[in-house]
Write an enzyme that holds these catalytic residues in place. Structure first.
Site, PDB file in Angstrom:
ATOM      1  N   ASN A  90     105.757 -36.032  98.327  1.00  0.00           N
ATOM      2  CA  ASN A  90     107.061 -36.137  99.518  1.00  0.00           C
ATOM      3  C   ASN A  90     108.006 -37.001  99.175  1.00  0.00           C
ATOM      4  OD1 ASN A  90     106.189 -34.066 101.022  1.00  0.00           O
ATOM      5  ND2 ASN A  90     104.781 -35.734 102.515  1.00  0.00           N
ATOM      6  N   TYR A 139      95.025 -26.110 100.480  1.00  0.00           N
ATOM      7  CA  TYR A 139      96.146 -25.391  99.682  1.00  0.00           C
ATOM      8  C   TYR A 139      95.860 -24.177  99.175  1.00  0.00           C
ATOM      9  CZ  TYR A 139      98.886 -29.649 100.313  1.00  0.00           C
ATOM     10  OH  TYR A 139      99.773 -30.708 100.880  1.00  0.00           O
ATOM     11  N   HIS A 170     106.279 -26.694 105.303  1.00  0.00           N
ATOM     12  CA  HIS A 170     107.359 -26.727 104.126  1.00  0.00           C
ATOM     13  C   HIS A 170     107.690 -24.922 103.668  1.00  0.00           C
ATOM     14  CE1 HIS A 170     106.471 -30.680 102.636  1.00  0.00           C
ATOM     15  NE2 HIS A 170     105.104 -30.430 103.129  1.00  0.00           N
ATOM     16  N   HIS A 190      99.027 -26.839  94.310  1.00  0.00           N
ATOM     17  CA  HIS A 190      98.039 -27.284  95.019  1.00  0.00           C
ATOM     18  C   HIS A 190      97.686 -28.707  94.247  1.00  0.00           C
ATOM     19  CE1 HIS A 190      93.875 -27.050  96.282  1.00  0.00           C
ATOM     20  NE2 HIS A 190      93.435 -26.439  95.647  1.00  0.00           N
TER      21      HIS A 190
HETATM   22 FE1  HDE Z   1     100.833 -30.481 102.487  1.00  0.00          FE
HETATM   23  N1  HDE Z   1     100.351 -28.672 102.766  1.00  0.00           N
HETATM   24  N2  HDE Z   1      98.971 -30.878 103.484  1.00  0.00           N
HETATM   25  N3  HDE Z   1     101.209 -32.545 102.382  1.00  0.00           N
HETATM   26  N4  HDE Z   1     102.396 -29.924 101.315  1.00  0.00           N
HETATM   27  C1  HDE Z   1     100.884 -27.572 102.322  1.00  0.00           C
HETATM   28  O1  HDE Z   1     100.256 -25.613 101.283  1.00  0.00           O
HETATM   29  C2  HDE Z   1      98.184 -30.138 103.902  1.00  0.00           C
HETATM   30  C3  HDE Z   1     100.671 -33.445 102.761  1.00  0.00           C
HETATM   31  C4  HDE Z   1     103.096 -30.961 100.609  1.00  0.00           C
HETATM   32  O2  HDE Z   1     106.459 -26.333  97.745  1.00  0.00           O
HETATM   33  C5  HDE Z   1     100.422 -26.342 102.508  1.00  0.00           C
HETATM   34  O3  HDE Z   1     100.707 -23.851  99.937  1.00  0.00           O
HETATM   35  C6  HDE Z   1      97.224 -30.899 104.319  1.00  0.00           C
HETATM   36  C7  HDE Z   1     100.777 -34.708 102.128  1.00  0.00           C
HETATM   37  C8  HDE Z   1     104.248 -30.207  99.852  1.00  0.00           C
HETATM   38  O4  HDE Z   1     104.900 -24.885  98.089  1.00  0.00           O
HETATM   39  C9  HDE Z   1      98.865 -26.600 103.232  1.00  0.00           C
HETATM   40  C10 HDE Z   1      97.418 -32.215 104.502  1.00  0.00           C
HETATM   41  C11 HDE Z   1     101.960 -34.525 101.305  1.00  0.00           C
HETATM   42  C12 HDE Z   1     103.974 -28.916 100.160  1.00  0.00           C
HETATM   43  C13 HDE Z   1      99.241 -27.981 103.141  1.00  0.00           C
HETATM   44  C14 HDE Z   1      98.692 -32.123 104.067  1.00  0.00           C
HETATM   45  C15 HDE Z   1     101.966 -33.163 101.294  1.00  0.00           C
HETATM   46  C16 HDE Z   1     102.859 -28.982 101.144  1.00  0.00           C
HETATM   47  C17 HDE Z   1     101.154 -25.225 103.314  1.00  0.00           C
HETATM   48  C18 HDE Z   1      96.775 -33.369 105.114  1.00  0.00           C
HETATM   49  C19 HDE Z   1     102.529 -35.315 100.400  1.00  0.00           C
HETATM   50  C20 HDE Z   1     104.816 -27.712  99.897  1.00  0.00           C
HETATM   51  C21 HDE Z   1     101.556 -24.315 102.252  1.00  0.00           C
HETATM   52  C22 HDE Z   1      95.697 -34.048 104.413  1.00  0.00           C
HETATM   53  C23 HDE Z   1     101.797 -36.092  99.375  1.00  0.00           C
HETATM   54  C24 HDE Z   1     104.502 -27.157  98.531  1.00  0.00           C
HETATM   55  C25 HDE Z   1     100.906 -24.524 100.978  1.00  0.00           C
HETATM   56  C26 HDE Z   1     105.419 -26.140  98.115  1.00  0.00           C
HETATM   57  C27 HDE Z   1     102.171 -27.715 101.586  1.00  0.00           C
HETATM   58  C28 HDE Z   1      98.344 -28.829 103.600  1.00  0.00           C
HETATM   59  C29 HDE Z   1      99.496 -33.694 103.820  1.00  0.00           C
HETATM   60  C30 HDE Z   1     103.208 -32.308 100.473  1.00  0.00           C
HETATM   61  C31 HDE Z   1      98.763 -25.812 104.609  1.00  0.00           C
HETATM   62  C32 HDE Z   1      95.843 -30.498 105.013  1.00  0.00           C
HETATM   63  C33 HDE Z   1     100.219 -35.941 102.624  1.00  0.00           C
HETATM   64  C34 HDE Z   1     105.357 -30.837  98.956  1.00  0.00           C
HETATM   65  O5  HDE Z   1      97.939 -26.270 102.419  1.00  0.00           O
END
Ligand code: HDE
Length: 705
Positions: free
Chosen positions: A146, A360, A73, A337
């Site tokens: 999402n 996060y 993202h 987060h």
């Molecule tokens: Fe994320 N995801 N994600 N994700 N995600 C991040 O956090 C993660 C997942 C989503 O505008 C990171 O600060 C794991 C689902 C959005 O700043 C990180 C898993 C959904 C955003 C991270 C998922 C999301 C992130 C990268 C598997 C929809 C952007 C930077 C369990 C429900 C937020 C950060 C923004 C961002 C980890 C799966 C949505 C790496 C471990 C499912 C919208 O922490």
């Protein structure tokens, strides 16, 4: 005295600007600087001096301007706004921001792509992130969702693998912001649990027309908890009031080059023009005793709860009405987060959610380099913060008092622990018991039924687009074994689908059906059922040149304005063009700086001289062809019809007799030779724009563009 010439008046205003009190340039220590254009040198042509503290400070600050981008993202756009609940949700949740319909809770939203790096294009095929920070009086609540309601994997421990597979390949760092490569499909072909998400990925959901026209989903099952401590399961949904609309793939690809910032610009401009994006928040509420009544596990993030089984109850509305002042300070430094929740909302045991609750903040500590990230203004809660956390990199709070530990008596026992009934967060006391195991629940093992449900629910056109997307994505995969494995997985979704895909990717069609299609549908899954018919904020290109018919152009412009659509005049050069009667109008963009892919519709007014010029302009003809191919609305009046007749659409839209019978809005082509028809043409044009696209347009594949 003679009037000052341009150069003089420019110098004067520069001088004035320089003298503006309070605006003098200073160092970060507040020392005034009188020259930032030349470094300090020993003599006119001599070497620079180390004592030039202004240069050293300016350069070393610049050298540190970048922070690590988000690991996923990385590319996103932000906006401020507010959220208001429609009616008190007290029955379900005690969250304060869900109680009073008269309260506007401030929010900051960040909408993003997932796979690309920070400078990648907006319109790539990808899931979109949908994050909202609610600054509530009980602390910050982060919704981190999402635009697709399910996810690739069931357990967070697989997240590094899926992200490595999506991102550019490690040896050559290709391709950027694209899933169409071997590593991604290799991984997917070995991960049957991803098949439901893959169906969404290949659908038009990954090509949103605008951030303002896409849904948002919380994906996981969460909990609502009311004042009495009663908990229910809940799924969150955002629905855009403009409806859900998408690009076609060819258009999205071209836009990646013509305007890589298309979505960011679209959001920014809409807010600047007062077309504030609005999204309705809805919830699906499931009683705890109904947890096991579905044929899937509600803790499995590869599953939706079909709206037919549990309807979505609209509970409030978010309006985005202010652009950030500074991209870095706000959109880049904001942190979302999923663990940031407020009393009244709680987690479920979804193993994907549980892993996110760690990732996060960990990722944000690395990215922002400090545990003090909540001190950054965009991350600060609007309610008071009291605790004994101390020091660290860039501590901007000056904490006062002698005691920084608990319990204490010297500091009067402060900050005290709030009892549970005084607004404190108390975790829902769910009873849990079990053996320590590293295993997947049996109830998570059906990977195909809902992929089939999604396929069954699409319209004919959406199905065609999905198959084309598979041809593109898998067509880029060099490994034949990977393509074969994918066809095998698609065969578990639907036999016909597998055959349609196989034929385009050089793989033998499957010999027989694996699982009979269950035939179930869920209408809410089709974009066509989420569309809203409105021309509001749609972008229209008006093609014109010198000698255009003034009233035909201006009356249409006025009609579009009244329908709150945005019209722009496109011509060969910037500057002004003159009508047949001598009136001048400003050109907004040229055939070099604009392209049909940036617009929802095209209009060609008459004026013989203007149209004769456009007829000689290959780019103008291309504009029409391409808009036709992408199923967009096209209108022309008077001599303007000639331009349509010169284009490749002539065979499909007009013959001489049709053109004498004016105003055929069939297939989104509205024409009339009669100048007096301008108002009915405008009316039909606007109605046709409101349809978004005319998918059933015949023979569009034959149009070269
Ligand atoms: Fe994320 N995801 N994600 N994700 N995600 C991040 O956090 C993660 C997942 C989503 O505008 C990171 O600060 C794991 C689902 C959005 O700043 C990180 C898993 C959904 C955003 C991270 C998922 C999301 C992130 C990268 C598997 C929809 C952007 C930077 C369990 C429900 C937020 C950060 C923004 C961002 C980890 C799966 C949505 C790496 C471990 C499912 C919208 O922490």
């Amino acid at each position: 005295m003679s009037e000052p010439n341009n150069e003089q008046s420019k110098n004067q205003s520069l001088e004035q600007y320089r003298q503006e009190p309070g605006e003098y340039l200073t160092t970060n220590q507040g020392v005034r600087v009188n020259n930032t254009n030349d470094s300090l040198k020993a003599g006119e042509r001599g070497p620079s001096l180390l004592e030039d503290f202004h240069f050293l400070e300016k350069m070393s600050h610049f050298d540190r301007e970048r922070i690590p981008e988000r690991v996923v993202h990385a590319r996103g756009s932000g906006a401020h706004g507010y959220f208001q609940v429609y009616e008190s949700m007290a029955e379900y949740s005690k969250a304060k921001f869900l109680q009073d319909p008269s309260v506007k809770t401030p929010v900051f939203a960040r909408l993003s792509t997932v796979g690309g790096s920070r400078g990648s294009a907006d319109t790539v095929r990808d899931v979109r992130g949908f994050s909202v920070k609610f600054y509530t009086e009980e602390g910050n609540y982060d919704f981190v969702g999402n635009n697709i309601p399910v996810f690739f994997i069931q357990d967070a421990i697989k997240f590094p693998d899926i992200v490595h597979a999506i991102k550019p390949e490690p040896d050559n760092e290709m391709p950027q912001a694209a899933t169409a490569h071997d590593n991604f499909w290799d991984f997917i072909s070995l991960m049957p649990e991803s098949m439901h998400m893959i169906m969404w990925i290949l659908s038009d959901r990954t090509l949103p027309r605008s951030y303002r026209m896409m849904q948002g989903f919380g994906v996981h099952t969460f909990r609502f908890v009311n004042e009495q401590g009663k908990a229910r399961f809940v799924k969150f949904h955002w629905k855009p009031l403009l409806g859900v609309h998408s690009f076609v793939w060819d258009e999205a690809q071209k836009l990646s080059g013509k305007d890589p910032d298309f979505h960011r610009r679209d959001l920014w401009q809409a807010i600047e023009m007062g077309d504030y994006p609005e999204y309705e928040l809805g919830v699906q509420i499931i009683e705890e005793e109904d947890e096991f009544k579905f044929d899937f596990d509600i803790l499995d993030s590869t599953k939706i709860i079909p709206e037919e089984l549990v309807p979505v109850k609209p509970i409030g509305k978010m309006v985005l009405n202010r652009n950030p002042d500074n991209f870095f300070a706000e959109t880049e430094q904001v942190t979302f987060h999923p663990a940031r929740i407020v009393p009244g909302i709680d987690f479920s045991n979804d193993p994907l959610l549980q892993g996110r609750l760690f990732s996060y903040l960990d990722s944000q500590h690395h990215r922002l380099g400090s545990g003090n990230l909540a001190n950054i203004p965009i991350n600060q809660p609007v309610c008071p913060v009291h605790n004994n956390q101390q020091d660290g990199v860039m501590q901007t709070n000056i904490k006062t008092g002698k005691t920084n530990y608990f319990p204490n008596s010297l500091g009067g026992g402060c900050p005290m622990m709030a009892p549970g009934n005084m607004g404190a967060f108390v975790h829902y006391s769910e009873k849990v018991q079990g053996h320590k195991i590293r295993e997947r629940s049996e109830s998570f093992k059906d990977h195909f039924s809902q992929a089939t449900l999604f396929w069954n629910s699409l319209s004919k056109v959406e199905k065609e687009h999905l198959v084309q997307a598979a041809h593109f994505e898998l067509g880029k995969v060099e490994s034949k074994e990977v393509r074969e494995r994918m066809v095998d997985l698609f065969n578990h979704v639907d036999f016909e689908l597998a055959k349609l895909i196989a034929v385009g990717i050089g793989v033998d069609s499957p010999a027989k059906e694996v699982t009979p299609n269950h035939g179930r549908k869920s209408p809410a899954l089709s974009i066509e059922n989420q569309a809203k018919k409105s021309a509001k904020s749609r972008r229209v290109a008006i093609l014109a040149s010198d000698g255009f018919n003034y009233s035909q152009l201006m009356e249409m412009k006025e009609a579009l304005k009244n329908a709150t659509a945005q019209a722009e005049i496109i011509s060969k050069f910037k500057g002004t063009i003159r009508s047949a009667n001598g009136q001048e109008i400003e050109v907004d963009k040229t055939f070099l700086t604009a392209a049909s892919v940036m617009y929802d519709a095209i209009y060609v007014p008459g004026g013989k001289q203007s149209v004769d010029k456009l007829l000689m302009e290959g780019d103008a003809v291309h504009f029409i062809n391409e808009a036709f191919k992408h199923c967009k609305t096209i209108a022309a009046i008077g001599e303007g019809v000639e331009l349509l007749k010169k284009s490749e659409i002539k065979g499909v839209m007009l013959n001489e007799s049709q053109s004498k019978t004016p105003l055929t809005a069939d297939n989104g082509i509205v024409t009339s030779y009669k100048a007096s028809d301008i108002l009915p043409v405008a009316q039909e044009f606007i109605q046709a724009i409101a349809q978004h696209r005319h998918w059933k347009r015949e023979a569009k594949e034959m149009v070269p563009a």
